[in-house]
Design an enzyme around this catalytic site. Structure first.
Site, PDB file in Angstrom:
ATOM      1  N   ASP A 212       0.832  -1.198   0.000  1.00 58.96           N
ATOM      2  CA  ASP A 212       0.000   0.000   0.000  1.00 58.96           C
ATOM      3  C   ASP A 212       0.870   1.253   0.000  1.00 58.96           C
ATOM      4  O   ASP A 212       1.934   1.272   0.618  1.00 58.96           O
ATOM      5  CB  ASP A 212      -0.892  -0.011   1.252  1.00 58.96           C
ATOM      6  CG  ASP A 212      -2.034   0.975   1.153  1.00 58.96           C
ATOM      7  OD1 ASP A 212      -2.319   1.470   0.040  1.00 58.96           O
ATOM      8  OD2 ASP A 212      -2.662   1.258   2.196  1.00 58.96           O
TER       9      ASP A 212
ATOM     10  N   ASN B 266     -10.533  -3.673  -6.336  1.00 61.02           N
ATOM     11  CA  ASN B 266      -9.786  -2.699  -7.133  1.00 61.02           C
ATOM     12  C   ASN B 266     -10.432  -2.388  -8.471  1.00 61.02           C
ATOM     13  O   ASN B 266     -10.040  -1.421  -9.142  1.00 61.02           O
ATOM     14  CB  ASN B 266      -8.349  -3.186  -7.368  1.00 61.02           C
ATOM     15  CG  ASN B 266      -7.454  -3.034  -6.164  1.00 61.02           C
ATOM     16  OD1 ASN B 266      -6.436  -3.726  -6.033  1.00 61.02           O
ATOM     17  ND2 ASN B 266      -7.807  -2.142  -5.234  1.00 61.02           N
TER      18      ASN B 266
END
Length: 240
Positions: free
Chosen positions: A25, A73
């Site tokens: 991330d 996503n």
């Protein structure tokens, strides 16, 4: 950066995790801090993948699982998804020969067949070319979601077994990680402190480590430090 000081950060007698998973991330924030497009952050993230996978092999970690593309996503802009797919293809084309040479077994978690045909073909080729390898495992989570994984496992078991025969072992045998060692250490970069639908079952007794480092800045030294933290923890599994 040379490998010698990096590896010396982990004492020879340190307890190594057999299986490390990473939620990668912070690519976007890394790029924003440098006034660059998000695509530049993702490209830098691929370089971090290369550094961390090599370091994990050098340390002797048996399995490394990377959260590359979650089932959520797909909510991102189409342009960004295209950039991510392009980098996935770049990684496979440029690093597959090294994985074959280093005896790495490539595995994929998730329904990657939802991707474009050219991406699927490259992933299939990578899986086929490393299928006979016997060394460490590199598992890439692509279009993966832990809740969907558990629901699919439950459906398959319900079709075959009566309820009284469905136990923890039966569920684990249906999970996409069934070929991997038990998860020991789960790392999330960028300072966020959540699992984001990643390896929820597998993380039940894993050690969790949340670090502030943005993913493109997470390399071999940071992995060594995380492994050292793991080695200093006492795992009780509910006992004393």
């Amino acid at each position: 950066m040379s490998s010698a000081p990096i590896l010396s950060a982990v004492p020879a007698a340190a307890v190594l995790p057999r299986h490390v998973a990473i939620i990668m991330d912070g690519n976007g924030r890394w790029a924003k801090a440098r006034h660059l497009p998000r695509a530049a952050g993702h490209k830098a993230g691929v370089e971090a993948v290369r550094a961390v996978t090599r370091a994990a092999r050098a340390m002797g970690i048996e399995a490394l699982t990377l959260y590359a593309f979650s089932s959520e996503n797909w909510r991102r802009p189409a342009e960004e998804i295209g950039d991510l797919m392009g980098l996935l293809k770049f990684f496979i084309r440029n690093d597959l020969a090294e994985l074959v040479r280093e005896n790495v077994r490539l595995r994929v978690l998730g329904d990657y067949r939802r991707f474009a045909p050219d991406v699927v073909a490259l992933v299939d080729d990578g899986l086929a070319r490393t299928a006979g390898n016997t060394g460490p495992i590199l598992a890439i989570a692509l279009n993966y979601g832990a809740q969907a994984e558990l629901a699919a496992a439950a459906r398959r078991l319900a079709e075959r077994l009566p309820p009284e025969r469905i136990d923890e072992a039966a569920i684990e045998a249906e999970l996409e990680t069934r070929e991997l060692p038990p998860l020991d250490l789960l790392i999330r970069t960028s300072g966020e402190q959540r699992l984001s639908n990643f390896l929820l079952w597998q993380a039940a007794y894993a050690e969790l480590l949340f670090v502030d480092t943005l993913w493109p800045d997470f390399g071999a030294a940071e992995l060594a430090q995380a492994v050292a933290v793991f080695g200093g923890r006492q795992r009780r599994y509910g006992g004393l």
